[in-house]
Each structure stands twice: as structure tokens, then as C-alpha cells.
Design an enzyme around this catalytic site. Structure first.
Site, PDB file in Angstrom:
ATOM      1  N   HIS B  55       1.690  -2.318   8.984  1.00 18.31           N
ATOM      2  CA  HIS B  55       0.830  -3.494   9.214  1.00 18.31           C
ATOM      3  C   HIS B  55       0.133  -3.402  10.565  1.00 18.31           C
ATOM      4  CE1 HIS B  55       2.787  -5.116   5.735  1.00 18.31           C
ATOM      5  NE2 HIS B  55       3.966  -5.126   6.324  1.00 18.31           N
ATOM      6  N   HIS B 218       2.011  -6.321   1.147  1.00 17.12           N
ATOM      7  CA  HIS B 218       2.871  -5.206   0.721  1.00 17.12           C
ATOM      8  C   HIS B 218       2.557  -4.801  -0.707  1.00 17.12           C
ATOM      9  CE1 HIS B 218       5.398  -7.638   3.528  1.00 17.12           C
ATOM     10  NE2 HIS B 218       5.562  -6.467   4.087  1.00 17.12           N
TER      11      HIS B 218
END
Lengths: 329, 329
Positions: B55, B218
Site C-alpha cells: 500500500h 486488497h
């Protein structure tokens, strides 16, 4: 390939409107000429740069205290017009002169040179520093420095911005700028070409398994394709080519810019950075400044570049470290 | 798809080594526990966050004066272990307590909760703020807030970091944090799924012509696919869904974060930003703070998210504007 745009003709003005809204508390925006400018400072030479759009955050992301005074944006991968650049000079010159920082592409140099000539006839003092950091080598025996202006330009912004803020004259900035560019070399590698949301000017294709060393930032071809293996493989190739240019000796000091070319995840940029650091340490080099991120992109190209600046002046590392409020430094 | 990595098992440690080398003058790095930490400050609550890697620049890019004290990194899209988090608490607590800022994914919450319990038995004062900003709505009549923690988390870092720097107690930070997350909502849209350099956990596929609203970071599915038309189309959808959550009235004040999800060019992020700004102005809303960039990515996903924070406290806009040396703020 999808692109988050509206009218193709408006991509640059839509983008600049978005950027300006984010930074309107500190910048001005001339929409007619696609010019972003800082509040002008007296007793300081104005630094202007620009070029085609599609290299974001270059160039407007560096308009800030201690970096650029003004940026001027052309269409995608197309330099701004003479009229745009002339306007940027006129609005930025507070009487201490203007330095143009130009990436070495023939069409960019032509537009900035013409604008400079017109500005000089109007009484402006203008000098130009041409950044030609890209070194694309065909083979070990026949060096062919293609001398395009690429990611190392960001270091030129930072260093000359610091000199200008510290009161350097236009003549000094021109001399220092040329001195810096002599010590500044960059080499990039593509994992994919860019896919522009307008007519694609890429001049190369690349197989899914291949990388292409020495590409430019507008789709210009590189010097060699080979199958991709690892981050370390890329770092070894780039370091070896840069070594053949610098002919460095252990103990020499460098600043290092690792630049994502557009769609390269930051994780991959840092993994590559770790390889570069290890290889430079093996060479016995000192890394006094190290910066990683997407600074001079080729739209959504996957790939990475490595810029080195040999720190032959004691001030340079300090000037690179000086604070600036540039959002993308 | 090529990825600039070496050994798959080492992507996180290689990345953190690269990041740490860039920031070693101001940060510390515990390689065994993948912990990046600022110099500890007395008389200040420590703020810890973290989660799976992939991320970037979240979370280590926000470890800085005025934001996070410490970040702890798990494997790709996998939360850090209880041991890692416990270690982060132990090394960050200077006696004023620790606040954990956790994105609302079941596995993340479980790991942080267990570490908190162990730390409390060891005498540490620990509170948790769970960020659940993602609002993925199935339809207008049946709101289903999936409540994942996504890009709005960056605003929580900035606001709580400013409160902590200004001396807020652990109890105050917990209360303010919960207060902030109630006013914080995010919605994203994907143009492509992420392609991880390890086993791909994406749970969706997407046609070349489609976008997917409401995806997580995700690879979690969204709430609706439709053919892509324009940036404005995406902005209208996200603004309308957020309007149905906030039920806003003209004159209300907001902070706005436009977040690239990984491989989205900055040009496209700013074009989308311009659309968001226009739509919010049509709604009569006041935008007191506006930020654009790749802050909470889903590796190399193409797409964008919009986070809004309703500014119901006068301090919040000021705290968002306070300086920080976080490299990625």
C-alpha cells in the site's frame, strides 16, 4: 487502455485546474498560457522550466520556494509554444533576470531559444541551462551519449533554486547550472512503453518478458532489449554504464535520484534503490544524498531511472538537503 | 507481468532497506520486526500504525514529526504479526501511552488487538482507533457499509499526529480519533485489479472496457461494474454515493483526499480532482482542504479513490495544514 480523462483536447487544462485548486493558497495560474507561478520575489533571479505534459509531477510540482519560480506546460509530450514561454518570462522577471532550464530535446530547445530571443529584444536578461543528463550507450567501444534531458533535471531545479534563493546572480546561475549538468548523468530502463490517452507517440514495442535499457521519456528507443530477470540485473546494468561514463574512483561522492517512470509501484522503486545502494557501496562510493520517487514520468510507463550527480562542490549536498515546500520534492 | 524485485520472500525487507537508507538521518529501522520509527519524543503519546505491505507509501512514508511515530509492516497484503506489533509498542512507549491506528480488516484488527492485550499486561497504556472509512453501497435502499479501512486513514494520521504533537493525552486522542472516523468516508473505483509479484489475492477480474466501483485495497470486490466513459462519470458516481451517506447541506465544510490506487498517472488524478471540485461546488459545499496523490495504494491497481472528511471541528482544517516532514504527505 482506459484513462481517467474527459475531452482529450482538455487533458492539460483540466489537470492544471485540479493542481491549481490544490495549491491556490500559494500559487497563481495563467490558464490562457498554462503557466503556474510562485509569488514573485524581489532581488531573486526567476527560474522557469517546462516542457510537454505527461511527465508529472514535473514540472509544476516543483514550483515552490527554493525550486522553480514558474512552470509552463505544453500538450502531451509536446513543448509549450514560443508565446507561452515568452509570457512566462514576462510575468516572472522582476528585474533580476530569468534563467530558463530546458530539457535537451530539439523541439524544446528551439521553442525556449526563440522565446529567449524575443524576450531579450524586449529588455529582459535571460540565460538558458540545457539539461542533457541521459546517457544511452550502444556498446562499450562506441559511446554514444544521446544527451536527452530526463530525470536529473529535478536535481538542477533543486540546486539552482537553492542558489537563487541565496542570492546568486543570473551569470552565476548560468555558470553553476552548466557546471552541474556536466556532472549529472541518468540512465533509464523500461518494462513497458507508455500508453498515452491521445495518439501514442511511442516508437518502441516490448515483449512481455523483456526490458529496454536507455529509453527516453517520450517513447524514444533504448539501446538494448533483454529478458527481464531481477531488480539487481537492472541495477548492475545501469551502474556499469554510469561507471563507464564517470570512470569513478573509490571515495568519490555522489547524489542519487531513483525515479519511477510512471506506473512503477513505490515498493519496486525502493527494492531497486536497495540494489543501487549496495552496488555503489561495493564500488567504494559515498552517497551523500539519496532520493526515491516518481519525479519525471513518462505518463504510465513501467520502468525506472537512475540519476547520479558527482558532488564536486561542497555546497551541493547541503543545497539538495535545504528545505523547500515543493509538494513533489 | 514483470516486477522490479529480487527474491519474492524478501520484497518487504528489501523495500524497507531502500526506504531506510533514504531516511536514515531521521529514522530508525528494526529489521527483525520491520519497524520504522521516528526519534522518540517525551511528553507525547506515540502513534503506531501499519498493516500489510503493498500500500506504499502507506504506512512508513508517514512516520514523521506531526504524523506517525512508528510503522510496522507485514508481508504483501498480510497484517504484521502480534510479535511485530508488540515490539513496536514496547519500543515506542516513552511513558505517555500508545495509540494504535488500525485499518478495519478482520485480520488486522485481530493482530493489533492481541498485541494490545499483551502490551497492557506488561504495563503499557494502549488505545486503538479503528478506521472504517470505506463505504461500498449496494443500492440506494439497502446501504451496506463495508467499513474497510482505506485512504482516509492518511487524514487520521495527520490529524491525530497534530493533536499528539500539541500535547493531547491518550484518552483525548482515542476520543478525537473515533470522532474523526465518524465523519470520514471513502469510495474508490478500479480500472484494473492489482497484479502482485507474489500469489495474487485479487478476487475480481475486470474487462478492458469496465470500471468497478467500491473495491477495497486488497483485491476485494466492489458493488457494481459498468463500462468506462469519462473521469466525470466516475466523479459523479462517487460524489452521489457519498452524498447519500453524508446527506450534506449547502455551506457544509469538507476536507478532500483524492488518492491514486497505484499505477494511476498524476495527470489523471488531477483531471479527476478537477471534476470532484466542480461537483462539490455545484452542491454548494466548501472545500477547506484538498490533497491529491498516491497515498494508500493497492500495489499497481489502476484506479482512484475519493475521501471526504466533514469538518465539524474548527481545528481540523488547521491541523491538516500544519507542516510535517513526512516525505509522502
Amino acid at each position: 487502455m482506459k484513462a481517467i480523462i474527459n475531452q482529450t483536447d482538455n487533458v492539460v487544462s483540466d489537470m492544471l485546474n485540479g493542481f491549481y485548486f490544490e495549491h491556490q493558497h500559494r500559487l497563481t495560474y495563467d490558464q490562457d498560457h498554462q503557466i503556474i507561478s510562485e509569488a514573485l520575489k524581489t532581488n531573486q533571479v526567476a527560474l522557469i522550466s517546462g516542457g510537454g505534459s505527461g511527465h508529472e509531477p514535473a514540472h509544476f510540482g516543483y514550483v515552490a520556494d527554493g525550486m522553480l519560480t514558474t512552470s509552463v506546460s505544453g500538450r502531451l509530450f509536446t513543448p509549450p509554444s514560443v508565446e507561452q514561454i515568452l509570457k512566462a518570462i514576462q510575468m516572472s522577471d522582476v528585474g533580476d533576470g530569468v534563467l530558463l532550464i530546458v530539457k535537451n530535446f530539439a523541439s524544446d530547445v528551439e521553442m525556449f531559444q526563440k522565446a529567449k530571443e524575443q524576450a531579450v529584444t524586449q529588455g529582459h536578461s535571460v540565460e538558458t541551462v540545457i539539461v542533457d543528463d541521459d546517457v544511452s550507450i550502444e556498446d562499450q567501444t562506441h559511446y554514444k551519449k544521446r544527451k536527452r534531458g530526463v530525470a536529473g533535471t529535478i536535481f538542477v531545479y533543486k540546486l539552482l533554486g537553492a542558489y537563487a534563493r541565496n542570492g546568486a546572480s543570473l551569470d552565476t546561475l548560468k555558470k553553476v547550472g552548466d557546471h552541474i549538468t556536466e556532472q549529472l548523468h541518468t540512465l533509464g530502463v523500461a518494462l513497458s512503453p507508455a500508453h498515452l490517452p491521445v495518439e501514442n507517440q511511442s516508437t518502441f514495442t516490448l515483449d512481455e518478458s523483456e526490458v529496454y535499457y536507455g529509453v527516453g521519456i517520450h517513447g524514444e528507443k533504448g539501446y538494448r532489449k533483454e529478458p527481464f530477470e531481477s531488480s539487481e540485473q537492472l541495477a548492475v546494468e545501469l551502474i556499469n554504464k554510469l561507471k563507464s561514463i564517470y570512470m569513478w574512483k573509490p571515495g568519490e561522492r555522489f547524489a542519487c535520484l531513483i525515479n519511477g517512470l510512471g506506473s512503477t509501484p513505490l515498493m519496486e522503486q525502493y527494492i531497486f534503490s536497495h540494489d543501487v545502494k549496495r552496488l555503489m557501496e561495493i564500488e567504494g562510493l559515498k552517497i551523500d544524498f539519496f532520493k526515491v520517487g516518481t519525479h519525471m514520468s513518462s505518463y504510465n510507463m513501467a520502468g525506472i531511472s537512475l540519476s547520479l550527480l558527482k558532488l564536486i562542490e561542497a555546497d551541493w549536498a547541503n543545497y539538495l538537503q535545504e528545505p523547500t515546500n515543493a509538494p513533489n520534492w
